[in-house]
Design an enzyme around this catalytic site. Structure first.
Site, mmCIF file in Angstrom:
data_model
loop_
_atom_site.group_PDB
_atom_site.id
_atom_site.type_symbol
_atom_site.label_atom_id
_atom_site.label_comp_id
_atom_site.label_asym_id
_atom_site.label_seq_id
_atom_site.Cartn_x
_atom_site.Cartn_y
_atom_site.Cartn_z
ATOM 1 N N HIS A 188 31.014 -3.911 69.397
ATOM 2 C CA HIS A 188 30.537 -5.322 69.525
ATOM 3 C C HIS A 188 29.195 -5.649 69.992
ATOM 4 O O HIS A 188 28.437 -6.613 69.836
ATOM 5 C CB HIS A 188 31.591 -6.234 70.574
ATOM 6 N N GLU A 430 36.163 -0.552 40.022
ATOM 7 C CA GLU A 430 35.696 0.652 40.806
ATOM 8 C C GLU A 430 36.188 2.056 40.773
ATOM 9 O O GLU A 430 36.036 2.799 41.633
ATOM 10 C CB GLU A 430 36.049 0.064 42.355
ATOM 11 N N ASP A 454 33.234 2.352 45.860
ATOM 12 C CA ASP A 454 34.406 3.158 45.453
ATOM 13 C C ASP A 454 34.006 4.095 43.980
ATOM 14 O O ASP A 454 34.387 4.865 43.776
ATOM 15 C CB ASP A 454 35.552 2.419 45.435
HETATM 16 C C1 PEP Z 1 33.534 -1.287 46.549
HETATM 17 O O1 PEP Z 1 34.255 -0.476 46.551
HETATM 18 O O2 PEP Z 1 32.278 -1.318 46.183
HETATM 19 C C2 PEP Z 1 33.802 -2.487 47.264
HETATM 20 C C3 PEP Z 1 32.896 -3.671 47.334
HETATM 21 O O3 PEP Z 1 34.962 -2.492 48.095
HETATM 22 P P1 PEP Z 1 35.119 -2.147 49.560
HETATM 23 O O4 PEP Z 1 33.878 -1.539 50.048
HETATM 24 O O5 PEP Z 1 35.747 -2.830 50.315
HETATM 25 O O6 PEP Z 1 36.071 -0.983 48.992
HETATM 26 MG MG MG Z 2 36.395 -0.552 46.990
#
Ligand code: PEP
Ligand code: MG
Length: 545
Positions: A188, A430, A454
Site C-alpha cells: 500500500h 487471449e 495472456d
Molecule cells: C490480458 O491477459 O491481457 C488481460 C488484459 O487480462 P489479465 O491481465 O487480467 O489476465
Molecule cells: Mg488475461
C-alpha cells in the site's frame, strides 16, 4: 559513487540528501510472565479499540488531505483488525497462557506468513499490512506512542519499512523520494507513493547506515539509488527533469481532445479498472470509457459468491459514475494467479495458468455465469454496459455462453424486468486458439478485445509471473503480432470492433502497428491515458492514417 538497487515502485528521479531513519526496536515484545487470561483478553480488546480509533482518525485526515481513494487503506486496516481469523488466533494464544503482546505477535506472524505464500502478488503484499498492524497493537499494549518520523528539510528518506500510517504522519513536503529495505510493488505504501507522485524504491535489502547525510539521486523507474552521484548521473537527472516537464505539458494538452483517423473513425483511449477507485482515477484522467473492468476483484471481496443484487448494485454504481460513457465488464476471470478461496477450484494444480480458470470455471458451474449475466443485463437498462468473456479457446465455449445469455434474457423478459436486449456480449482474444479461430468467433461475438498479457504468455509458452523466462516476452515477437493481425482481420471482415486491453496497449512503439491493423480502442492503466492519447495523435499525424 555507490549504487543501491531495489524495486522501482514509483517512477521519477529526484536529487537530495539522504536521511536514514532506523526506528529503534525497544525491548518488551516478548514479555514472559504469568498471566491471567481474562485480564489479557481484556487488554487485547482495549488495544484493538484504541487502534480502531487511531485508524479512524488517519482515515479522516487522509480523506481531507488526499481524498477518499487514498484514505481507503485505513478502512482496509480496520477490516483486517476486526477480522475473526486474527482475533481467534489471539484468543487461542491467550487461552494457552500467553500474554496479549505474545498472542498478537504470534497471530500477526501466522497471518502474515499465510499472505506471503499466496500466489497473487496483491494478496502477498498484504503481509506488510498485517505486520504493521500487529506491531502497532503491540506498541499500544506497551503504552507506546506511534513512532513518528520528524523531517526538518526536504530529503530522500531511507528506512527499513514505512507503514501507510507512518507515511500519512510524515510531512510529505519534506519527502523528495524514499527507499525502503522491505516492501513490494503492490504494497500500500508503494501504491500511495505512485498516487502522490513521490519517486520510490522498495525491497532494497539492508541499507548501510553510512549513507545517512550523503547526497544522492534516486531513480524510481529503474530502482537505483546513486549515493554521492558523479557528474554524469547529475546531468542525466537534470535532463530527465526537463523531459518530464515537457512531456507532462504535452500530455495535459490532449486532455479533452479525441483521436480520429482521416476517414473520421474515432480511436478511443479507455481505461482498465478493478475497483470504483480506479474508475474515479480513470475519469479524472479523461478516460473515454472503461475498456476492461476486472470483475474478479469484486468477487475477491466476498467469502462466497456475491449475489445478483450485490453485483447489480456495483454495476449500477459504475454506470452512475460513468455518466453515459461505456463500461465493459469482464465476467469472472478467476484461477491461475487470481485465487478466490471460496471457488471450487482444486488447489495445487500442476499448471494453473493452463488449468481451471475464467470461463472454464463458469461453464462447469453455470450458476456463476447466470447470476453475473442477470446482474449485467439488469444494469444494461441504466447505461452503456457490455459483457466480455475471458479465456475463450473454442467457438463451442462461446456458443454455450450465448445460449446461457439467451436463457437469461428469456427469464428476465418473463419476469417483466427492464433490460437492453442488445447488450453486447464480446470476448477476449487471449489464447492462440481463439486468435487462430477468430473467423468463426467473429460470426458470434459482438466485439473482440485482445488480452496481450495472456496472449503473449500462451504464445511464447512463458509464464507471465516467472522472471526467468521474461526474456521471451520483453519484446513483442512476430508470432504475437501475427495472431493480433489474424484477429483484427477477422473482426474487420465480420464488421465487429476490436480493441487491445493488455499492457501492450500502453506501449507507444506498438501504436503505428495497432493503427495499421484497424484497432479502434486502446484500454490502458488509468494514469497512462493522456500519454497514450498523445502518442496516438502523433502517430495518426506522422503516418497520415
Ligand atoms: C490480458 O491477459 O491481457 C488481460 C488484459 O487480462 P489479465 O491481465 O487480467 O489476465
Ligand atoms: Mg488475461
Amino acid at each position: 559513487m555507490e549504487q543501491i538497487r531495489g524495486l522501482g515502485v514509483s517512477r521519477g528521479m529526484v536529487h537530495g540528501k539522504i536521511i536514514f531513519v532506523r526506528p529503534g526496536k525497544e525491548e518488551g515484545t516478548s514479555i514472559k510472565r504469568a498471566v491471567d487470561p481474562d485480564a489479557e483478553a481484556e487488554r487485547f480488546r482495549n488495544s484493538c479499540r484504541i487502534l480502531q480509533e487511531e485508524l479512524e482518525n488517519l482515515y479522516t485526515k487522509t480523506k481531507e488531505t488526499l481524498g477518499e481513494k487514498e484514505a481507503d487503506i485505513f478502512t482496509i486496516h480496520q477490516m483486517m483488525l476486526a477480522d475473526e481469523g486474527f482475533t481467534e488466533i489471539v484468543e487461542a494464544c491467550i487461552a494457552a497462557g500467553k500474554s496479549a503482546e505474545q498472542a498478537v505477535t504470534e497471530a500477526g506472524n501466522t497471518l502474515a506468513e499465510s499472505f506471503a505464500v499466496m500466489d497473487n502478488a496483491y494478496m502477498q503484499a498484504r503481509e506488510a499490512d498485517i505486520r504493521s498492524l500487529s506491531e502497532r497493537l503491540t506498541e499500544i499494549l506497551q503504552g507506546k506512542q506511534m513512532v513518528q518520523i520528524q523531517l526538518t528539510e526536504p530529503c530522500i528518506l531511507a528506512i527499513h519499512d514505512l507503514s501507510p500510517a507512518q507515511t500519512m504522519e510524515l510531512d510529505l513536503k519534506m519527502v523528495l523520494g524514499f527507499i525502503t529495505e522491505q516492501g513490494s510493488v503492490n504494497s500500500h505504501t508503494a501504491i500511495l507513493a505512485r498516487t502522490l507522485g513521490i519517486p520510490a524504491i522498495a525491497a532494497a535489502g539492508n541499507l548501510p547506515e553510512h549513507i545517512h547525510g550523503k547526497d544522492a539521486v534516486l531513480d524510481g523507474k529503474n530502482g537505483i539509488l546513486y549515493v554521492s552521484p558523479d557528474a554524469e548521473i547529475l546531468k542525466s537527472h537534470a535532463q530527465n527533469r526537463a523531459e518530464e516537464e515537457i512531456n507532462r505539458d504535452k500530455w495535459e494538452n490532449v486532455r479533452g481532445q479525441r483521436c480520429k483517423r482521416q476517414d473520421g473513425t474515432p480511436i478511443r483511449i479507455c481505461a482498465n479498472a478493478g475497483s470504483m477507485d480506479d474508475i474515479s482515477v480513470s475519469l479524472e484522467n479523461d478516460a473515454e470509457g472503461i475498456g476492461l473492468f476486472r470483475s474478479e476483484f469484486l468477487f475477491m471481496q466476498y467469502d462466497r459468491c456475491p449475489t445478483e443484487e450485490e453485483q447489480y448494485s456495483v454495476y449500477r454504481q459504475i454506470l452512475e459514475k460513468m455518466d453515459g460513457k461505456e463500461a465493459v465488464i469482464r465476467t469472472l476471470d478467476a484461477g491461475a494467479d487470481k485465487k478466490i478461496p471460496w471457488l471450487p477450484i482444486a488447489h495445487g494444480e500442476t499448471n494453473p495458468a493452463l488449468g481451471f480458470r475464467a470461463i472454464r470455471i463458469c461453464l462447469r458451474y453455470p450458476e456463476l455465469l447466470i447470476t453475473q449475466l442477470r446482474a449485467l443485463y439488469r444494469a444494461s437498462a441504466l447505461g452503456k454496459i457490455s459483457a466480455m468473456i475471458p479465456m475463450i479457446s473454442l467457438p463451442s465455449e462461446l456458443d454455450t455462453v450465448l445460449q446461457i445469455a439467451g436463457e437469461v434474457r428469456c427469464s428476465l423478459r418473463e419476469e417483466g424486468v427492464l433490460f437492453d436486449e442488445n447488450m453486447p456480449v464480446g470476448i477476449m482474444i487471449e489464447t492462440p486458439s481463439a486468435a487462430l479461430q477468430a473467423g468463426l468467433l467473429a460470426e458470434k461475438a459482438a466485439f473482440f478485445s485482445i488480452g496481450t498479457n495472456d496472449l503473449t504468455q500462451y504464445t511464447m509458452a512463458a509464464d507471465r509471473e516467472n522472471s526467468a523466462v521474461a526474456y521471451l516476452t520483453e519484446t513483442v515477437s512476430d508470432s504475437v503480432k501475427k495472431l493480433i493481425h489474424m484477429t483484427a482481420e477477422a473482426a474487420s471482415k465480420a464488421k465487429i470492433p476490436v480493441s487491445i486491453c493488455g499492457e501492450l496497449a500502453g506501449d507507444e512503439t506498438m501504436i503505428p502497428f495497432f493503427l495499421q491493423e484497424g484497432i479502434t480502442k486502446l484500454s490502458v492503466s488509468p494514469n497512462h491515458i493522456l500519454r497514450v492519447r498523445s502518442a496516438v495523435q502523433n502517430s495518426l499525424q506522422e503516418n497520415r492514417v
